[in-house]
Design a protein around this motif. Sequence first.
Motif, mmCIF file in Angstrom:
data_model
loop_
_atom_site.group_PDB
_atom_site.id
_atom_site.type_symbol
_atom_site.label_atom_id
_atom_site.label_comp_id
_atom_site.label_asym_id
_atom_site.label_seq_id
_atom_site.Cartn_x
_atom_site.Cartn_y
_atom_site.Cartn_z
ATOM 1 N N VAL A 120 0.853 -1.193 0.000
ATOM 2 C CA VAL A 120 0.000 0.000 0.000
ATOM 3 C C VAL A 120 0.885 1.238 0.000
ATOM 4 C CG1 VAL A 120 -1.677 1.338 1.334
ATOM 5 C CG2 VAL A 120 -1.931 -1.146 1.140
ATOM 6 N N ILE A 121 0.614 2.148 -0.905
ATOM 7 C CA ILE A 121 1.330 3.425 -0.968
ATOM 8 C C ILE A 121 0.420 4.461 -0.338
ATOM 9 C CG2 ILE A 121 2.659 4.980 -2.425
ATOM 10 C CD1 ILE A 121 3.442 2.033 -2.721
ATOM 11 N N GLY A 122 0.783 4.936 0.862
ATOM 12 C CA GLY A 122 -0.123 5.799 1.599
ATOM 13 C C GLY A 122 0.545 7.002 2.228
ATOM 14 N N ASN A 123 -0.192 8.083 2.264
ATOM 15 C CA ASN A 123 0.242 9.339 2.876
ATOM 16 C C ASN A 123 -0.960 10.269 2.840
ATOM 17 O OD1 ASN A 123 1.391 11.773 3.645
ATOM 18 N ND2 ASN A 123 3.224 11.512 2.418
ATOM 19 N N LYS B 242 12.922 5.265 15.203
ATOM 20 C CA LYS B 242 13.047 4.371 16.346
ATOM 21 C C LYS B 242 11.842 4.470 17.265
ATOM 22 C CE LYS B 242 18.095 4.869 16.283
ATOM 23 N NZ LYS B 242 19.293 5.322 17.046
ATOM 24 N N VAL B 243 11.248 5.652 17.336
ATOM 25 C CA VAL B 243 10.116 5.883 18.232
ATOM 26 C C VAL B 243 8.790 5.529 17.553
ATOM 27 C CG1 VAL B 243 8.884 7.604 19.609
ATOM 28 C CG2 VAL B 243 11.382 7.716 19.395
ATOM 29 N N LEU B 244 8.657 5.892 16.274
ATOM 30 C CA LEU B 244 7.375 5.761 15.590
ATOM 31 C C LEU B 244 7.210 4.418 14.876
ATOM 32 C CD1 LEU B 244 7.113 9.381 14.146
ATOM 33 C CD2 LEU B 244 6.123 8.461 16.242
ATOM 34 N N GLY B 245 8.297 3.648 14.745
ATOM 35 C CA GLY B 245 8.159 2.296 14.240
ATOM 36 C C GLY B 245 8.156 2.137 12.737
ATOM 37 N N PHE B 246 8.866 3.000 12.022
ATOM 38 C CA PHE B 246 9.005 2.810 10.582
ATOM 39 C C PHE B 246 10.463 2.600 10.219
ATOM 40 C CE2 PHE B 246 9.017 7.486 11.227
ATOM 41 C CZ PHE B 246 10.218 7.845 10.621
ATOM 42 N N ARG B 247 10.687 2.050 9.041
ATOM 43 C CA ARG B 247 12.024 1.978 8.474
ATOM 44 C C ARG B 247 12.200 3.137 7.497
ATOM 45 N NH1 ARG B 247 13.340 -1.827 5.196
ATOM 46 N NH2 ARG B 247 11.309 -2.729 4.675
ATOM 47 N N LEU B 248 13.426 3.579 7.321
ATOM 48 C CA LEU B 248 13.707 4.755 6.503
ATOM 49 C C LEU B 248 14.552 4.364 5.300
ATOM 50 C CD1 LEU B 248 13.422 7.865 6.353
ATOM 51 C CD2 LEU B 248 15.558 8.016 7.662
ATOM 52 N N ALA B 249 14.196 4.917 4.137
ATOM 53 C CA ALA B 249 14.970 4.653 2.918
ATOM 54 C C ALA B 249 14.918 5.889 2.025
ATOM 55 C CB ALA B 249 14.424 3.442 2.176
ATOM 56 N N ALA C 213 -1.269 -10.375 11.895
ATOM 57 C CA ALA C 213 0.003 -10.024 11.260
ATOM 58 C C ALA C 213 0.213 -8.527 11.377
ATOM 59 C CB ALA C 213 0.014 -10.447 9.785
ATOM 60 N N GLY C 214 1.471 -8.113 11.246
ATOM 61 C CA GLY C 214 1.801 -6.696 11.337
ATOM 62 C C GLY C 214 1.957 -6.053 9.971
ATOM 63 N N ILE C 215 2.377 -4.804 9.984
ATOM 64 C CA ILE C 215 2.631 -4.045 8.758
ATOM 65 C C ILE C 215 4.076 -3.581 8.784
ATOM 66 C CG2 ILE C 215 2.008 -2.012 7.391
ATOM 67 C CD1 ILE C 215 -0.722 -2.022 8.755
ATOM 68 N N ASP C 216 4.826 -3.896 7.735
ATOM 69 C CA ASP C 216 6.180 -3.371 7.601
ATOM 70 C C ASP C 216 6.070 -1.990 6.964
ATOM 71 O OD1 ASP C 216 8.940 -3.137 7.525
ATOM 72 O OD2 ASP C 216 9.110 -4.146 5.580
ATOM 73 N N TRP C 217 6.411 -0.956 7.726
ATOM 74 C CA TRP C 217 6.201 0.437 7.290
ATOM 75 C C TRP C 217 7.531 1.054 6.881
ATOM 76 C CZ3 TRP C 217 4.651 4.998 11.022
ATOM 77 C CH2 TRP C 217 4.334 6.123 10.260
ATOM 78 N N LEU C 218 7.599 1.479 5.623
ATOM 79 C CA LEU C 218 8.803 2.100 5.079
ATOM 80 C C LEU C 218 8.488 3.541 4.682
ATOM 81 C CD1 LEU C 218 11.796 1.265 4.192
ATOM 82 C CD2 LEU C 218 10.866 1.234 1.882
ATOM 83 N N VAL C 219 9.222 4.494 5.239
ATOM 84 C CA VAL C 219 9.098 5.909 4.873
ATOM 85 C C VAL C 219 10.263 6.268 3.957
ATOM 86 C CG1 VAL C 219 9.161 8.298 5.726
ATOM 87 C CG2 VAL C 219 7.875 6.541 6.976
ATOM 88 N N LEU D 38 -2.482 7.387 13.075
ATOM 89 C CA LEU D 38 -3.407 6.574 12.291
ATOM 90 C C LEU D 38 -2.793 5.210 11.971
ATOM 91 C CD1 LEU D 38 -6.011 6.218 10.640
ATOM 92 C CD2 LEU D 38 -4.810 7.282 8.710
ATOM 93 N N VAL D 39 -1.530 5.216 11.531
ATOM 94 C CA VAL D 39 -0.864 3.954 11.207
ATOM 95 C C VAL D 39 -0.793 3.062 12.437
ATOM 96 C CG1 VAL D 39 1.317 2.905 10.473
ATOM 97 C CG2 VAL D 39 0.441 4.915 9.274
ATOM 98 N N TRP D 40 -0.512 3.646 13.600
ATOM 99 C CA TRP D 40 -0.460 2.866 14.836
ATOM 100 C C TRP D 40 -1.803 2.186 15.105
ATOM 101 C CZ3 TRP D 40 2.541 0.674 18.305
ATOM 102 C CH2 TRP D 40 1.996 0.307 19.531
ATOM 103 N N GLU D 41 -2.909 2.948 14.956
ATOM 104 C CA GLU D 41 -4.237 2.386 15.186
ATOM 105 C C GLU D 41 -4.546 1.267 14.195
ATOM 106 O OE1 GLU D 41 -6.849 5.681 14.824
ATOM 107 O OE2 GLU D 41 -6.085 6.726 16.605
ATOM 108 N N LEU D 42 -4.203 1.489 12.932
ATOM 109 C CA LEU D 42 -4.517 0.496 11.903
ATOM 110 C C LEU D 42 -3.617 -0.731 12.012
ATOM 111 C CD1 LEU D 42 -5.169 2.894 8.895
ATOM 112 C CD2 LEU D 42 -6.810 1.861 10.470
ATOM 113 N N ARG D 43 -2.404 -0.546 12.521
ATOM 114 C CA ARG D 43 -1.550 -1.704 12.802
ATOM 115 C C ARG D 43 -2.186 -2.587 13.872
ATOM 116 N NH1 ARG D 43 4.684 0.698 13.025
ATOM 117 N NH2 ARG D 43 5.451 -0.487 11.225
ATOM 118 N N GLN D 44 -2.748 -1.970 14.907
ATOM 119 C CA GLN D 44 -3.408 -2.743 15.955
ATOM 120 C C GLN D 44 -4.618 -3.485 15.395
ATOM 121 O OE1 GLN D 44 -1.596 -2.795 18.795
ATOM 122 N NE2 GLN D 44 -0.363 -1.406 17.557
#
Length: 277
Positions: free
Chosen positions: A10-13, A209-216, A178-184, A164-170
Motif C-alpha cells: 500500500v502506498i499511503g500518505n 526508532k520511536v514511531l516504528g518505521f524503516r527509513l529509505a 500479522a503486522g505491517i512493515d512500514w517504510l518511509v 493513524l498507522v499505529w491504530e490500523l496496525r493494531q
Amino acid sequence: MAGHGAHIIVIGNEKGGSGKTTVAMHLAVGLLRMGFKVGCLDLDHRQQSLGRYVTNRQAWVDRTKVGLPMPRFGVVMPSAAELKAQAVAEERAAFDSQLAEFMDSCDFVVVDCPGSDVALARHAHTVADTLVTPINDSLLDLDLLGQLDPVTWELKQAGVYSKLVWELRQERRRTHKAGIDWLVTRSRLSALADRNKKKMAEVLPKMQKVLGFRLAEGFGERVIYRYLFLWGLTVLDLRQSGIDLELTKSHEAARAEVTSLLANLWLPRVNDRLDRL
C-alpha cells in the motif's frame, strides 16, 4: 506465490504531491520485469492518477506496437448511496472483491491511496503487508509523522498520520494476526544541500526508532519521472528495444533509485531477481 495469497503493498500518505503514484507505478513495473504477476488498485477515484498512468501505458503499446509488461488494473469507484455508512460499506465491499480476485491470480498487489484521510484508504492500510509512505523534504510533510519542538528539534508527539498507522496496525493484528512493515521514503530530493534537508536527515533517523518505521531514500526531483507519465513509461522501460529515448546519467541514476527502493522493501523473492532489471 500466486495461488497462495499475494503480498499487498500500500502506498499511503495523507498529503498530496509526495509522489505516491510515481512510486506505485515504478514498483509495479519493476516487479513485472522481474517476472512477477502484479495487480494495481487505484483508490483515488477523483484524480485516478495511477489509472491514467496505466491507460497511457496501454495507449503507447497500441500506438507503437512495442510490447511492455502490463499490470492487471482495477479501480474502486465511489458509491452512489446517500447515507455515509452505506457508502463506506459498499466501497469497502467493492475493494475486498477486487482484492480477492487479485489475491488468487497475482504475486503482488500495489494499492495507490488518495492523499487524504478517507475510510477506504484506512481499510486498505489494514490489509497491507508493506506500507510505503513517500514524503517530501519539507517540514510540512514531516509534521504528519511527528510534531517537533521548534527550539530543540526533539520529537514531542506522533503526528496525525503516525497515530493513524499505529491504530490500523493494531486493527490488522487483531483481524489478520500479522503486522505491517512500514517504510518511509524521502522523495523529490534536491541535489542542493540546504538547512531544511540537513535537518530532515538528522531528525528522521531518530523518529523512526520511536514511531516504528524503516527509513529509505526515495526518488529524486527529476524531470524524467514527470515526463514519462504521458507515455505511461517508467525509467525501468528505457533500455527496452523500440523505445527511442537517449539514456543520460540522470536516467541511470533514476533507475538506481528504483532498484534501491525495491531492494529496501524486503519483499519475498524480490532481492534474488534484482539482476533482471
